[in-house]
Each structure stands twice: as structure tokens, then as C-alpha cells.
Design a protein around this motif. Structure first.
Motif, short mmCIF file in Angstrom:
data_model
loop_
_atom_site.label_atom_id
_atom_site.label_comp_id
_atom_site.label_asym_id
_atom_site.label_seq_id
_atom_site.Cartn_x
_atom_site.Cartn_y
_atom_site.Cartn_z
N MET A 7 0.82 -1.21 0.00
CA MET A 7 0.00 0.00 0.00
C MET A 7 0.86 1.26 0.00
N THR A 8 0.30 2.31 -0.57
CA THR A 8 0.91 3.63 -0.52
C THR A 8 0.50 4.23 0.82
N LYS A 9 1.48 4.64 1.61
CA LYS A 9 1.19 5.14 2.95
C LYS A 9 0.97 6.65 3.00
N LYS A 10 1.62 7.37 2.11
CA LYS A 10 1.43 8.82 2.05
C LYS A 10 0.33 9.09 1.02
N THR A 93 -13.52 -0.66 1.34
CA THR A 93 -12.25 -0.47 2.03
C THR A 93 -11.67 -1.83 2.42
N VAL A 94 -10.39 -1.81 2.78
CA VAL A 94 -9.71 -3.02 3.24
C VAL A 94 -8.88 -2.67 4.47
N LYS A 95 -8.37 -3.71 5.11
CA LYS A 95 -7.47 -3.56 6.26
C LYS A 95 -6.05 -3.89 5.84
N ALA A 96 -5.08 -3.40 6.57
CA ALA A 96 -3.67 -3.60 6.24
C ALA A 96 -3.28 -5.07 6.23
N TYR A 97 -3.93 -5.88 7.04
CA TYR A 97 -3.58 -7.30 7.14
C TYR A 97 -4.35 -8.18 6.16
N ASP A 98 -5.20 -7.59 5.31
CA ASP A 98 -5.93 -8.37 4.30
C ASP A 98 -4.96 -8.91 3.25
N ASP A 119 -7.55 1.59 9.43
CA ASP A 119 -7.24 0.88 10.67
C ASP A 119 -8.56 0.44 11.30
N ASP A 120 -8.51 -0.16 12.46
CA ASP A 120 -9.71 -0.71 13.08
C ASP A 120 -10.70 0.36 13.55
N ILE A 125 -5.10 4.85 6.57
CA ILE A 125 -3.67 4.63 6.81
C ILE A 125 -2.92 4.32 5.52
N GLY A 126 -3.64 4.21 4.41
CA GLY A 126 -3.00 3.93 3.13
C GLY A 126 -4.03 3.75 2.04
N ILE A 127 -3.52 3.42 0.86
CA ILE A 127 -4.39 3.17 -0.28
C ILE A 127 -3.69 2.17 -1.18
#
Length: 138
Positions: A7-10, A93-98, A119-120, A125-127
Motif C-alpha cells: 500500500m501507498t502510505k502517504k 475499504t480493506v485492512k492492512a492485514y488483508d 485501521d480498526d 492509513i493507506g491506499i
């Protein structure tokens, strides 16, 4: 592999009160096809895409009637002058751990070009974009 790995964080974002013109300038100047709309605390409230902007222009030229609800939505979109008025509110949307393969499947099946990562608590937090997934293949 997980979403957090690619994911892109910025992430460029806009606020609900950002004008439609400013949103269009951001998309063009940064060569992106959509931008998340977030509140002050970083909570995602929507997304504005090139498709949303194109719908505004197309609906300005052609009014169609397919029931009162659809007409009202079309009129509201035509009259939109802020990101909040134009944005898509039901965002996938999705989660970082998906798992990335699951995200790629969602993007393919729903014809989505980008998916915000939350985040939860619902904060952005990203894309992940189609390009991020293609880069992963390299």
C-alpha cells in the motif's frame, strides 16, 4: 502477501469542504484517478473519483428520469460544489492485514481502481491502487 506490504502510505486526501475545482486540480496535477475524503481526525467519509467528476459534467448536459430517487441523486450530483456533495459515500475499504489476492479480486469484480486502507477505528492509513498490484507482479 498482505496489503500493508504494497500500500501507498502517504495518501493525498481532501476535506469534505474542498471545492470540486480543487479536487479536479489535485487529480490532474498528481496524475491520480481518485482521492479519499477525510475528516480532521483522519476518518474516511468518502472518495471522489474521475468518474464522479465526469458524472457531474455529463449530468449537467443530459437530465434523465428513472424514478424520483434517481432523479434527486442526479440533481444533487449536478449541483455539487464540494467534495462532500460529490463524493461516493459507500466506499469499499480493506485492512492492512488483508491478503492482496482478495483485494485484487474485489477490485476486479467491483471495477474499482483504488481501495482505501483503514485501521480498526476507520482512520485512513493507506491506499492500494491497481498500479500497486501490477508493481507487485514485477
Amino acid at each position: 502477501m498482505q496489503v500493508q506490504d504494497i500500500m501507498t502510505k502517504k495518501v493525498l486526501t481532501v476535506r469534505p469542504e474542498t471545492t470540486v475545482r480543487e479536487v479536479a486540480e489535485i487529480l490532474v496535477n498528481h496524475k491520480i484517478s481518485g482521492v479519499p475524503v477525510v475528516e480532521d481526525d483522519g476518518r474516511l467519509v468518502g472518495i471522489v473519483s474521475e468518474g464522479d467528476l465526469m458524472s457531474k459534467e455529463i449530468l449537467g448536459a443530459v437530465i434523465y428520469y428513472n424514478g424520483l430517487r434517481e432523479y434527486k441523486d442526479a440533481f444533487d450530483r449536478m449541483a455539487a460544489n464540494t467534495a462532500a456533495a460529490l463524493m461516493t459515500k459507500k466506499v469499499v475499504t480493506v485492512k492492512a492485514y488483508d491478503d492482496i489476492s482478495d483485494v485484487a479480486r474485489i477490485m476486479r469484480d467491483k471495477h474499482i481502481k483504488r481501495v482505501p486502507v483503514l485501521d480498526d477505528e476507520g482512520h485512513l492509513i493507506g491506499i492500494v491502487s491497481r498500479q500497486d498490484i501490477v508493481k507487485m507482479l514485477l
